[in-house]
Design a protein around this motif. Structure first.
Motif, mmCIF file in Angstrom:
data_model
loop_
_atom_site.group_PDB
_atom_site.id
_atom_site.type_symbol
_atom_site.label_atom_id
_atom_site.label_comp_id
_atom_site.label_asym_id
_atom_site.label_seq_id
_atom_site.Cartn_x
_atom_site.Cartn_y
_atom_site.Cartn_z
ATOM 1 N N LEU A 133 0.826 -1.215 0.000
ATOM 2 C CA LEU A 133 0.000 0.000 0.000
ATOM 3 C C LEU A 133 0.861 1.266 0.000
ATOM 4 C CD1 LEU A 133 -2.759 -1.016 2.601
ATOM 5 C CD2 LEU A 133 -3.116 -0.597 0.169
ATOM 6 N N ILE A 134 1.916 1.269 0.821
ATOM 7 C CA ILE A 134 2.804 2.439 0.892
ATOM 8 C C ILE A 134 3.519 2.645 -0.440
ATOM 9 C CG2 ILE A 134 4.922 3.348 1.963
ATOM 10 C CD1 ILE A 134 3.942 2.074 4.617
ATOM 11 N N ALA A 135 4.015 1.548 -1.030
ATOM 12 C CA ALA A 135 4.719 1.639 -2.318
ATOM 13 C C ALA A 135 3.787 2.166 -3.411
ATOM 14 C CB ALA A 135 5.270 0.276 -2.710
ATOM 15 N N ALA A 136 2.567 1.649 -3.450
ATOM 16 C CA ALA A 136 1.604 2.084 -4.466
ATOM 17 C C ALA A 136 1.323 3.578 -4.327
ATOM 18 C CB ALA A 136 0.312 1.280 -4.340
ATOM 19 N N ALA A 137 1.195 4.047 -3.082
ATOM 20 C CA ALA A 137 0.923 5.470 -2.837
ATOM 21 C C ALA A 137 2.108 6.340 -3.270
ATOM 22 C CB ALA A 137 0.612 5.684 -1.352
ATOM 23 N N PHE A 147 1.300 10.472 3.640
ATOM 24 C CA PHE A 147 0.014 10.408 4.349
ATOM 25 C C PHE A 147 -0.430 8.959 4.555
ATOM 26 C CE2 PHE A 147 -0.996 14.890 2.756
ATOM 27 C CZ PHE A 147 -0.716 15.455 4.000
ATOM 28 N N THR A 148 -0.203 8.124 3.537
ATOM 29 C CA THR A 148 -0.562 6.697 3.643
ATOM 30 C C THR A 148 0.238 6.030 4.755
ATOM 31 O OG1 THR A 148 -1.091 6.613 1.284
ATOM 32 C CG2 THR A 148 -0.692 4.508 2.384
ATOM 33 N N ALA A 149 1.541 6.340 4.819
ATOM 34 C CA ALA A 149 2.403 5.764 5.853
ATOM 35 C C ALA A 149 1.941 6.179 7.250
ATOM 36 C CB ALA A 149 3.848 6.182 5.629
ATOM 37 N N VAL A 150 1.566 7.460 7.402
ATOM 38 C CA VAL A 150 1.084 7.957 8.704
ATOM 39 C C VAL A 150 -0.203 7.230 9.101
ATOM 40 C CG1 VAL A 150 0.109 9.972 9.907
ATOM 41 C CG2 VAL A 150 2.193 10.214 8.514
ATOM 42 N N ALA A 151 -1.119 7.060 8.145
ATOM 43 C CA ALA A 151 -2.376 6.352 8.422
ATOM 44 C C ALA A 151 -2.109 4.901 8.825
ATOM 45 C CB ALA A 151 -3.279 6.400 7.190
ATOM 46 N N ILE A 152 -1.145 4.269 8.156
ATOM 47 C CA ILE A 152 -0.811 2.869 8.461
ATOM 48 C C ILE A 152 -0.193 2.749 9.849
ATOM 49 C CG2 ILE A 152 0.872 1.058 7.854
ATOM 50 C CD1 ILE A 152 -0.001 1.558 4.895
ATOM 51 N N ILE A 157 -0.426 0.664 15.380
ATOM 52 C CA ILE A 157 -0.029 0.730 16.791
ATOM 53 C C ILE A 157 -0.962 -0.103 17.683
ATOM 54 C CG2 ILE A 157 0.216 2.252 18.808
ATOM 55 C CD1 ILE A 157 1.459 4.323 16.832
ATOM 56 N N PRO A 158 -2.302 0.094 17.620
ATOM 57 C CA PRO A 158 -3.152 -0.748 18.469
ATOM 58 C C PRO A 158 -3.045 -2.230 18.123
ATOM 59 C CG PRO A 158 -4.486 0.574 16.958
ATOM 60 C CD PRO A 158 -3.091 1.101 16.896
ATOM 61 N N GLN A 159 -2.897 -2.541 16.830
ATOM 62 C CA GLN A 159 -2.759 -3.950 16.441
ATOM 63 C C GLN A 159 -1.474 -4.550 17.000
ATOM 64 O OE1 GLN A 159 -2.991 -5.041 12.155
ATOM 65 N NE2 GLN A 159 -1.388 -6.469 12.748
ATOM 66 N N LEU A 255 -9.417 5.298 15.132
ATOM 67 C CA LEU A 255 -8.287 5.496 14.216
ATOM 68 C C LEU A 255 -8.695 5.273 12.758
ATOM 69 C CD1 LEU A 255 -5.446 3.864 16.321
ATOM 70 C CD2 LEU A 255 -5.741 6.281 15.816
ATOM 71 N N THR A 256 -9.595 4.329 12.526
ATOM 72 C CA THR A 256 -10.065 4.090 11.151
ATOM 73 C C THR A 256 -10.838 5.302 10.635
ATOM 74 O OG1 THR A 256 -10.212 1.710 11.570
ATOM 75 C CG2 THR A 256 -11.395 2.533 9.657
ATOM 76 N N ASP A 257 -11.709 5.871 11.480
ATOM 77 C CA ASP A 257 -12.504 7.039 11.083
ATOM 78 C C ASP A 257 -11.642 8.256 10.824
ATOM 79 O OD1 ASP A 257 -14.793 5.612 11.213
ATOM 80 O OD2 ASP A 257 -15.507 6.439 13.106
ATOM 81 N N HIS A 258 -10.540 8.397 11.565
ATOM 82 C CA HIS A 258 -9.737 9.609 11.466
ATOM 83 C C HIS A 258 -8.618 9.518 10.438
ATOM 84 C CE1 HIS A 258 -11.909 10.688 15.056
ATOM 85 N NE2 HIS A 258 -11.405 11.896 15.002
ATOM 86 N N HIS A 259 -8.394 8.335 9.875
ATOM 87 C CA HIS A 259 -7.250 8.205 8.962
ATOM 88 C C HIS A 259 -7.642 7.585 7.635
ATOM 89 C CE1 HIS A 259 -4.177 9.590 11.760
ATOM 90 N NE2 HIS A 259 -4.893 8.982 12.697
ATOM 91 N N HIS A 260 -8.927 7.550 7.304
ATOM 92 C CA HIS A 260 -9.366 7.009 5.990
ATOM 93 C C HIS A 260 -10.241 7.997 5.289
ATOM 94 C CE1 HIS A 260 -7.853 2.849 5.791
ATOM 95 N NE2 HIS A 260 -7.745 3.006 7.091
#
Length: 260
Positions: A133-137, A147-152, A157-159, A255-260
């Motif tokens: 995903l990061i490479a594609a972005a 931005f993709t890396a920050v969202a990931i 972190i919780p995972q 985190l999903t709501d704030h980073h997607h």
């Protein structure tokens, strides 16, 4: 100094993995280590929410009309992880059966350790997908890549906290849990590099990789962690477990709501 796209992908995938793992480790090995039994409930919430609210929806969106193939992959993944655990348990019990000795020191930790190994397999696949995903972005635009890396990092972190708690609960030492999680994190770099060279093929495989990773998280939560929680049936403990599961779900939703 200017970096090529490939160098940026390597730096950012490695950095994203390192930041999420070290942040999770610092929390898991300090604040949460003393209450690891209670934190198993938080892990269940995090794993199931990550699977059903993030990974599987993303896989289904990417796959389009091939949804029935994804469900077949999910079933295959669940049965595959069942077989892996069964083989590990049979091999272990056969090794000790009729040897005239009691269980050696650390036997229980080894038995519990099967869930630890499985979480590492699922997490490695998940990290590989994150690297893709990061490479594609980055191949679209550098800013989009960052931005993709920050969202990931935010959803990792919780995972990773959930993973650390499971590894500690499964009998891994703190150092061992950290080292294996760091090795698992390197899969993001491999995913990023392979995606740079084979992006089209990587994109085609991504929904299936997400579903296989999801199947490991579902299997561990339902087969290994929830039965542990049922061994403590007192109502106060049950209430605490429900609250912690809800907290785990809440963290992922936020985190999903704030980073997607």
């Amino acid at each position: 100094m200017t970096f090529s796209t490939l160098q940026l992908i390597i730096l950012v995938t490695a950095g994203a993995g390192l930041i999420s793992i070290l942040t999770a480790a610092s929390l898991s090995l300090t604040l949460l280590a003393k209450i690891v039994n209670n934190m198993v409930s938080l892990s269940v919430g995090i794993l199931l929410a990550t699977t059903f609210l993030h990974s599987l929806p993303e896989a289904f969106e990417l796959a389009g009309a091939q949804v029935h193939y994804l469900f077949a992959t999910l079933l295959g993944g669940l049965l595959g992880f069942f077989l892996l655990e069964k083989i590990a348990l049979l091999r272990h019990s056969h090794h000790h059966e009729g040897d005239g000795h009691g269980h050696h020191h650390g036997h229980d930790a080894e038995e519990a350790g099967n869930s630890g190994w499985m979480i590492l397999v699922g997490d490695s696949i998940h990290n590989f997908v994150d690297g893709v995903l990061i490479a594609a972005a980055f191949m679209v635009d550098i800013q989009v890549g960052i931005f993709t890396a920050v969202a990931i990092i935010a959803h990792e972190i919780p995972q990773e906290i959930g993973d650390f708690i499971i590894l500690l609960n499964a009998g891994f030492s703190r150092l061992r849990a950290l080292c294996y999680n760091a090795l698992s994190g390197l899969m993001a770099v491999i995913g990023g590099v392979l995606a740079y060279y084979f992006l089209e093929k990587a994109n085609q495989a991504m929904p299936y990789l997400l579903v296989i990773a999801s199947s490991s998280f579902i299997y561990i939560a339902v087969s290994d962690l929830i039965p542990q929680m049922h061994r403590r049936p007192h109502w106060q403990e049950s209430l605490r477990q429900i609250v912690l599961i809800a907290m785990g779900v809440g963290i992922v939703v936020f985190l999903t709501d704030h980073h997607h």
